[in-house]
Design a protein around this motif. Structure first.
Motif, PDB file in Angstrom:
ATOM      1  N   VAL A 122       0.533 -37.807  -1.412  1.00  0.00           N
ATOM      2  CA  VAL A 122      -0.124 -36.543  -1.068  1.00  0.00           C
ATOM      3  C   VAL A 122       0.829 -35.628  -0.307  1.00  0.00           C
ATOM      4  O   VAL A 122       0.924 -34.433  -0.594  1.00  0.00           O
ATOM      5  CB  VAL A 122      -1.425 -36.803  -0.273  1.00  0.00           C
ATOM      6  CG1 VAL A 122      -1.993 -35.516   0.291  1.00  0.00           C
ATOM      7  CG2 VAL A 122      -2.447 -37.518  -1.155  1.00  0.00           C
ATOM      8  N   ARG A 123       1.559 -36.173   0.652  1.00  0.00           N
ATOM      9  CA  ARG A 123       2.485 -35.356   1.440  1.00  0.00           C
ATOM     10  C   ARG A 123       3.597 -34.772   0.574  1.00  0.00           C
ATOM     11  O   ARG A 123       3.949 -33.600   0.689  1.00  0.00           O
ATOM     12  CB  ARG A 123       3.073 -36.173   2.589  1.00  0.00           C
ATOM     13  CG  ARG A 123       3.951 -35.331   3.513  1.00  0.00           C
ATOM     14  CD  ARG A 123       4.499 -36.107   4.700  1.00  0.00           C
ATOM     15  NE  ARG A 123       5.279 -37.257   4.248  1.00  0.00           N
ATOM     16  CZ  ARG A 123       5.060 -38.499   4.635  1.00  0.00           C
ATOM     17  NH1 ARG A 123       4.097 -38.793   5.471  1.00  0.00           N
ATOM     18  NH2 ARG A 123       5.815 -39.477   4.188  1.00  0.00           N
ATOM     19  N   THR A 124       4.169 -35.590  -0.317  1.00  0.00           N
ATOM     20  CA  THR A 124       5.256 -35.123  -1.176  1.00  0.00           C
ATOM     21  C   THR A 124       4.802 -33.983  -2.068  1.00  0.00           C
ATOM     22  O   THR A 124       5.433 -32.914  -2.117  1.00  0.00           O
ATOM     23  CB  THR A 124       5.802 -36.279  -2.041  1.00  0.00           C
ATOM     24  OG1 THR A 124       6.322 -37.286  -1.180  1.00  0.00           O
ATOM     25  CG2 THR A 124       6.880 -35.805  -2.995  1.00  0.00           C
ATOM     26  N   VAL A 125       3.702 -34.177  -2.777  1.00  0.00           N
ATOM     27  CA  VAL A 125       3.224 -33.153  -3.715  1.00  0.00           C
ATOM     28  C   VAL A 125       2.761 -31.903  -2.966  1.00  0.00           C
ATOM     29  O   VAL A 125       3.105 -30.789  -3.341  1.00  0.00           O
ATOM     30  CB  VAL A 125       2.110 -33.720  -4.620  1.00  0.00           C
ATOM     31  CG1 VAL A 125       1.488 -32.624  -5.476  1.00  0.00           C
ATOM     32  CG2 VAL A 125       2.669 -34.829  -5.506  1.00  0.00           C
ATOM     33  N   SER A 126       2.010 -32.079  -1.889  1.00  0.00           N
ATOM     34  CA  SER A 126       1.483 -30.906  -1.184  1.00  0.00           C
ATOM     35  C   SER A 126       2.585 -30.115  -0.485  1.00  0.00           C
ATOM     36  O   SER A 126       2.561 -28.885  -0.485  1.00  0.00           O
ATOM     37  CB  SER A 126       0.380 -31.295  -0.206  1.00  0.00           C
ATOM     38  OG  SER A 126       0.879 -32.091   0.835  1.00  0.00           O
ATOM     39  N   THR A 151       0.983 -35.127 -12.387  1.00  0.00           N
ATOM     40  CA  THR A 151       1.174 -34.832 -10.968  1.00  0.00           C
ATOM     41  C   THR A 151      -0.141 -34.515 -10.285  1.00  0.00           C
ATOM     42  O   THR A 151      -0.301 -34.752  -9.091  1.00  0.00           O
ATOM     43  CB  THR A 151       2.197 -33.693 -10.793  1.00  0.00           C
ATOM     44  OG1 THR A 151       3.440 -34.128 -11.379  1.00  0.00           O
ATOM     45  CG2 THR A 151       2.430 -33.367  -9.334  1.00  0.00           C
ATOM     46  N   THR A 152      -1.117 -34.048 -11.043  1.00  0.00           N
ATOM     47  CA  THR A 152      -2.425 -33.771 -10.434  1.00  0.00           C
ATOM     48  C   THR A 152      -3.162 -35.054 -10.051  1.00  0.00           C
ATOM     49  O   THR A 152      -4.198 -34.984  -9.389  1.00  0.00           O
ATOM     50  CB  THR A 152      -3.298 -32.899 -11.355  1.00  0.00           C
ATOM     51  OG1 THR A 152      -3.455 -33.557 -12.615  1.00  0.00           O
ATOM     52  CG2 THR A 152      -2.680 -31.528 -11.561  1.00  0.00           C
ATOM     53  N   LEU A 153      -2.624 -36.220 -10.411  1.00  0.00           N
ATOM     54  CA  LEU A 153      -3.192 -37.478  -9.925  1.00  0.00           C
ATOM     55  C   LEU A 153      -3.128 -37.552  -8.402  1.00  0.00           C
ATOM     56  O   LEU A 153      -3.893 -38.302  -7.776  1.00  0.00           O
ATOM     57  CB  LEU A 153      -2.458 -38.681 -10.529  1.00  0.00           C
ATOM     58  CG  LEU A 153      -2.699 -38.930 -12.015  1.00  0.00           C
ATOM     59  CD1 LEU A 153      -1.712 -39.964 -12.545  1.00  0.00           C
ATOM     60  CD2 LEU A 153      -4.134 -39.371 -12.264  1.00  0.00           C
ATOM     61  N   ALA A 154      -2.260 -36.761  -7.792  1.00  0.00           N
ATOM     62  CA  ALA A 154      -2.206 -36.704  -6.331  1.00  0.00           C
ATOM     63  C   ALA A 154      -3.546 -36.252  -5.762  1.00  0.00           C
ATOM     64  O   ALA A 154      -3.930 -36.660  -4.663  1.00  0.00           O
ATOM     65  CB  ALA A 154      -1.091 -35.762  -5.872  1.00  0.00           C
ATOM     66  N   LEU A 155      -4.274 -35.428  -6.509  1.00  0.00           N
ATOM     67  CA  LEU A 155      -5.600 -34.993  -6.051  1.00  0.00           C
ATOM     68  C   LEU A 155      -6.591 -36.146  -6.054  1.00  0.00           C
ATOM     69  O   LEU A 155      -7.448 -36.240  -5.170  1.00  0.00           O
ATOM     70  CB  LEU A 155      -6.118 -33.840  -6.916  1.00  0.00           C
ATOM     71  CG  LEU A 155      -5.259 -32.579  -6.877  1.00  0.00           C
ATOM     72  CD1 LEU A 155      -5.768 -31.559  -7.875  1.00  0.00           C
ATOM     73  CD2 LEU A 155      -5.201 -32.016  -5.474  1.00  0.00           C
ATOM     74  N   LEU A 156      -6.482 -37.042  -7.040  1.00  0.00           N
ATOM     75  CA  LEU A 156      -7.334 -38.238  -7.032  1.00  0.00           C
ATOM     76  C   LEU A 156      -6.962 -39.152  -5.871  1.00  0.00           C
ATOM     77  O   LEU A 156      -7.838 -39.746  -5.244  1.00  0.00           O
ATOM     78  CB  LEU A 156      -7.226 -38.987  -8.361  1.00  0.00           C
ATOM     79  CG  LEU A 156      -7.821 -38.297  -9.579  1.00  0.00           C
ATOM     80  CD1 LEU A 156      -7.623 -39.163 -10.822  1.00  0.00           C
ATOM     81  CD2 LEU A 156      -9.284 -37.986  -9.369  1.00  0.00           C
ATOM     82  N   ALA A 157      -5.672 -39.255  -5.579  1.00  0.00           N
ATOM     83  CA  ALA A 157      -5.248 -40.059  -4.429  1.00  0.00           C
ATOM     84  C   ALA A 157      -5.788 -39.449  -3.139  1.00  0.00           C
ATOM     85  O   ALA A 157      -6.289 -40.162  -2.271  1.00  0.00           O
ATOM     86  CB  ALA A 157      -3.726 -40.151  -4.384  1.00  0.00           C
ATOM     87  N   LEU A 158      -5.720 -38.129  -3.030  1.00  0.00           N
ATOM     88  CA  LEU A 158      -6.229 -37.442  -1.843  1.00  0.00           C
ATOM     89  C   LEU A 158      -7.717 -37.707  -1.645  1.00  0.00           C
ATOM     90  O   LEU A 158      -8.170 -37.970  -0.537  1.00  0.00           O
ATOM     91  CB  LEU A 158      -5.969 -35.940  -1.954  1.00  0.00           C
ATOM     92  CG  LEU A 158      -6.512 -35.069  -0.832  1.00  0.00           C
ATOM     93  CD1 LEU A 158      -5.849 -35.417   0.493  1.00  0.00           C
ATOM     94  CD2 LEU A 158      -6.304 -33.600  -1.166  1.00  0.00           C
ATOM     95  N   SER A 159      -8.464 -37.679  -2.745  1.00  0.00           N
ATOM     96  CA  SER A 159      -9.912 -37.888  -2.667  1.00  0.00           C
ATOM     97  C   SER A 159     -10.294 -39.369  -2.692  1.00  0.00           C
ATOM     98  O   SER A 159     -11.475 -39.700  -2.690  1.00  0.00           O
ATOM     99  CB  SER A 159     -10.618 -37.147  -3.802  1.00  0.00           C
ATOM    100  OG  SER A 159     -10.260 -37.700  -5.049  1.00  0.00           O
ATOM    101  N   GLU A 160      -9.269 -40.236  -2.726  1.00  0.00           N
ATOM    102  CA  GLU A 160      -9.466 -41.685  -2.761  1.00  0.00           C
ATOM    103  C   GLU A 160     -10.310 -42.131  -3.947  1.00  0.00           C
ATOM    104  O   GLU A 160     -11.181 -42.986  -3.843  1.00  0.00           O
ATOM    105  CB  GLU A 160     -10.037 -42.197  -1.434  1.00  0.00           C
ATOM    106  CG  GLU A 160      -9.092 -41.963  -0.283  1.00  0.00           C
ATOM    107  CD  GLU A 160      -9.535 -42.600   1.017  1.00  0.00           C
ATOM    108  OE1 GLU A 160     -10.615 -43.203   1.076  1.00  0.00           O
ATOM    109  OE2 GLU A 160      -8.761 -42.513   1.981  1.00  0.00           O
ATOM    110  N   ARG A 161     -10.026 -41.544  -5.097  1.00  0.00           N
ATOM    111  CA  ARG A 161     -10.664 -41.954  -6.356  1.00  0.00           C
ATOM    112  C   ARG A 161      -9.618 -42.719  -7.150  1.00  0.00           C
ATOM    113  O   ARG A 161      -8.605 -42.170  -7.545  1.00  0.00           O
ATOM    114  CB  ARG A 161     -11.157 -40.735  -7.120  1.00  0.00           C
ATOM    115  CG  ARG A 161     -12.257 -40.016  -6.349  1.00  0.00           C
ATOM    116  CD  ARG A 161     -12.884 -38.970  -7.153  1.00  0.00           C
ATOM    117  NE  ARG A 161     -13.474 -39.597  -8.343  1.00  0.00           N
ATOM    118  CZ  ARG A 161     -14.321 -38.985  -9.129  1.00  0.00           C
ATOM    119  NH1 ARG A 161     -14.693 -37.762  -8.878  1.00  0.00           N
ATOM    120  NH2 ARG A 161     -14.806 -39.598 -10.195  1.00  0.00           N
TER     121      ARG A 161
END
Length: 102
Positions: free
Chosen positions: A49-53, A83-93
């Motif tokens: 999350v930190r890297t992508v954001s 790369t949008t998988l980072a959003l799933l990681a952020l939301s813990e999905r």
């Protein structure tokens, strides 16, 4: 860039997300590695999350891959694929692994 090995070296969010899903799976199951898997999952999630954001805030783009030393985005951009998988990681999905063999 150049003739560098395409799949070796850079940070790929899709591979990291798959590792995160596996760690989350083992962190949610009783066993000798449950606590360690949870710790590693938390650390990996934070780094993804930190890297992508941070690169998005810096450049306004999602990238295809990220430099392993600096985290700077590289190659294709804008890249809204895996790369949008980072959003799933952020939301813990996380992807659910098949437990039928357990």
């Amino acid at each position: 860039p150049g003739d560098a090995p395409y799949w070796r070296g850079p940070i790929w969010i899709n591979f990291n997300y798959l590792a995160l899903c596996g760690l989350h799976h083992y962190a949610s199951r009783p066993g000798p590695y449950q606590a360690r898997a949870g710790q590693l999952a938390g650390n990996l999630r934070e780094v993804i999350v930190r890297t992508v954001s941070s690169e998005y805030q810096r450049s306004g783009y999602f990238y295809e891959q990220y430099d392993p030393d600096t985290g700077k985005g590289q190659r294709t951009h804008p890249f809204n694929g895996w790369t949008t998988l980072a959003l799933l990681a952020l939301s813990e999905r996380f992807a659910v692994l098949d437990d039928s063999s357990d």
